[in-house]
Motif scaffolding. Structure first.
Motif, PDB file in Angstrom:
ATOM      1  N   UNK A 119     125.575 -30.163 -22.861  1.00 39.43           N
ATOM      2  CA  UNK A 119     126.486 -30.723 -22.808  1.00 39.43           C
ATOM      3  C   UNK A 119     126.743 -29.876 -21.362  1.00 39.43           C
ATOM      4  N   UNK A 120     127.676 -30.325 -20.420  1.00 39.15           N
ATOM      5  CA  UNK A 120     127.796 -29.893 -19.557  1.00 39.15           C
ATOM      6  C   UNK A 120     128.499 -27.757 -19.366  1.00 39.15           C
ATOM      7  N   UNK A 122     126.454 -25.054 -18.062  1.00 34.57           N
ATOM      8  CA  UNK A 122     126.954 -23.981 -17.097  1.00 34.57           C
ATOM      9  C   UNK A 122     126.158 -22.359 -17.383  1.00 34.57           C
ATOM     10  N   UNK A 123     126.855 -22.623 -18.547  1.00 31.29           N
ATOM     11  CA  UNK A 123     126.120 -21.548 -19.000  1.00 31.29           C
ATOM     12  C   UNK A 123     125.065 -20.795 -19.467  1.00 31.29           C
ATOM     13  N   UNK A 124     123.893 -21.446 -18.915  1.00 36.03           N
ATOM     14  CA  UNK A 124     122.574 -21.471 -19.311  1.00 36.03           C
ATOM     15  C   UNK A 124     122.371 -21.392 -17.392  1.00 36.03           C
ATOM     16  N   UNK A 125     122.442 -22.162 -17.410  1.00 35.92           N
ATOM     17  CA  UNK A 125     122.681 -21.501 -15.849  1.00 35.92           C
ATOM     18  C   UNK A 125     122.595 -20.137 -14.729  1.00 35.92           C
ATOM     19  N   UNK A 126     124.037 -19.961 -15.964  1.00 40.44           N
ATOM     20  CA  UNK A 126     124.689 -18.437 -14.737  1.00 40.44           C
ATOM     21  C   UNK A 126     123.443 -17.648 -15.725  1.00 40.44           C
ATOM     22  N   UNK A 132     120.206 -32.993 -16.700  1.00 42.75           N
ATOM     23  CA  UNK A 132     120.773 -33.735 -16.224  1.00 42.75           C
ATOM     24  C   UNK A 132     121.355 -34.301 -17.698  1.00 42.75           C
ATOM     25  N   UNK A 133     121.443 -33.445 -18.744  1.00 48.41           N
ATOM     26  CA  UNK A 133     122.130 -33.291 -20.036  1.00 48.41           C
ATOM     27  C   UNK A 133     124.003 -33.299 -19.413  1.00 48.41           C
ATOM     28  N   UNK A 134     123.960 -32.526 -19.021  1.00 50.78           N
ATOM     29  CA  UNK A 134     125.795 -32.012 -18.226  1.00 50.78           C
ATOM     30  C   UNK A 134     126.294 -33.554 -16.839  1.00 50.78           C
ATOM     31  N   UNK A 135     124.594 -33.797 -16.905  1.00 50.15           N
ATOM     32  CA  UNK A 135     124.706 -34.679 -15.090  1.00 50.15           C
ATOM     33  C   UNK A 135     125.329 -33.672 -13.656  1.00 50.15           C
ATOM     34  N   UNK A 136     125.019 -32.746 -13.642  1.00 44.81           N
ATOM     35  CA  UNK A 136     125.164 -31.814 -12.567  1.00 44.81           C
ATOM     36  C   UNK A 136     123.674 -30.873 -12.168  1.00 44.81           C
ATOM     37  N   UNK A 137     124.245 -30.684 -10.802  1.00 39.89           N
ATOM     38  CA  UNK A 137     124.060 -29.908 -10.190  1.00 39.89           C
ATOM     39  C   UNK A 137     123.938 -28.752  -9.628  1.00 39.89           C
ATOM     40  N   UNK A 138     123.776 -27.454  -8.912  1.00 42.03           N
ATOM     41  CA  UNK A 138     124.622 -26.139  -8.989  1.00 42.03           C
ATOM     42  C   UNK A 138     123.858 -25.086  -8.156  1.00 42.03           C
ATOM     43  N   UNK A 139     124.269 -24.907  -7.431  1.00 35.96           N
ATOM     44  CA  UNK A 139     123.699 -23.715  -6.598  1.00 35.96           C
ATOM     45  C   UNK A 139     123.588 -23.069  -6.900  1.00 35.96           C
TER      46      UNK A 139
END
Length: 372
Positions: A93-94, A98-102, A119-126
């Protein structure tokens, strides 16, 4: 007229860290790498056992380095000499993405810019150290794949101290999913809010989990801060790619490995073995699936308490599964470990004889596998 310098002419070096099998199985990892190759020279690495299996199945082992088992944060650190690093994953999920990236950014703390494309949450973040260059790449990447640009969640707040205990929170959990720690199932989620509590290297409690005491007993010392926590299946996209099975090893070199509830380490433990003895249902299923790509047969000792975290997996050709009475796989496994210290079987069949001797009438059935 402005002349180009060597620095101007140098192509970008883009590091890519691929996490998990799903981003490979769905084809996003390859598509993203191909897009990034249009912007610079790409060096791609992967960590995690089931991700390695997916890379082999996808025929990408010559493009993604799977030679070492490294965590995502360690891989990000390894690539911080690049102009920027892109973390590719496919979260459930998104929120979990997000938590994984953090978590990865918080542990790695790279010196170069770090971008996440999920690609699961369909987002790109710096995620860290954004620059004009990395922001431009992130925007173009998001636009190309139709993803949303998100502000990074830079705070890794999934861990806290309560007295002398460590509490770690899991996100994106669904009730009914199995919860595993370093590959060993410790219970079933009863809530979307799940927390695990550890003290002095032992799990002493949990919230939102119906704990499986037999699973907890199998766990050795656990560093909860760095442990691999998973909810649900080890490969949610199993079946999307046809398994690339290796030819069965027939060497009688006398080298074998015993894998006891450490299936995530199968590549490292069994790389030079002619066969492997596995102890436990999930361990046998996961290790068997991994080793089928290397053509290494397994002698699995199971008792029928498969936890359902490894559906859709395959077994290597030439493997043998020994089903024993409930609660006896660990006991017989310990006996085999003790016997093998002085008596080393040169083949899987010799090891099977040892298992028959150790298990006696506790054996329910012996099944030979043909690799399908």
């Amino acid at each position: 007229m402005r002349t180009s310098s060597a620095a101007d002419e140098r192509r970008l070096l883009i590091g890519v860290v691929i996490h998990g099998p799903e981003v490979v199985d769905t084809g996003f990892a390859l598509r993203a790498m191909e897009w990034l190759e249009g912007h610079g020279d790409v060096v791609a690495v992967l960590g995690g056992t089931m991700g390695r299996v997916a890379v082999i199945d996808a025929g990408l082992a010559d493009r993604i380095d799977i030679s070492r088992r490294r965590s995502p944060s360690q891989s990000v650190q390894d690539l911080q000499h690049s102009d920027l690093t892109v973390l590719l994953n496919h979260a459930k999920s998104r929120e979990t993405g997000i938590v994984f990236g953090a978590i990865v950014a918080g542990r790695a703390r790279p010196a170069n810019p770090l971008i996440q494309a999920d690609s699961g949450g369909r987002f790109v973040a710096a995620l860290s150290n954004p620059s004009d260059l990395s922001n431009a790449i992130a925007e173009r990447l998001a636009s190309h794949f139709g993803f949303e640009i998100l502000d990074a969640c830079v705070t890794d707040d999934n861990m806290r101290q309560e007295g002398d205990a460590i509490v770690r929170r899991m996100s994106g959990v669904l009730p009914g999913e199995r919860i595993s720690v370093n590959g060993t199932v410790i219970g079933t989620a009863t809530d979307t809010c799940v927390e695990i509590v550890a003290r002095d290297g032992r799990i002493v409690g949990a919230r939102g989990i119906d704990l499986k005491m037999h699973g907890l007993e199998k766990l050795p010392h656990v560093d909860l801060r760095s442990a691999i926590l998973r909810s649900g299946s080890v490969r949610r996209t199993a079946g999307m790619l046809k398994p690339r099975l290796g030819s069965m090893r027939t060497s009688r070199n006398g080298r074998f490995a015993i894998i006891d509830h450490a299936a995530e380490d199968s590549f490292e433990l069994a790389s030079d073995a002619s066969f492997v003895i596995t102890i436990g249902d999930d361990t046998t299923a996961i290790a068997g699936d991994v080793l089928s790509r290397l053509g290494i047969p397994v002698l699995g000792i199971v008792d029928g308490d498969l936890d359902g975290i490894c559906s859709g997996l395959v077994m290597p050709e030439g493997s043998v599964i020994v089903r024993v009475r409930a609660g006896n796989d660990d006991i017989i496994g310990k006996a085999i470990k003790s016997i093998s210290e002085n008596r080393r079987p040169a083949s899987l069949d010799e090891a099977l004889d040892m298992v028959r001797e150790a298990a006696g009438d506790r054996i329910i059935s012996v099944i030979r596998c043909d690799g399908r």
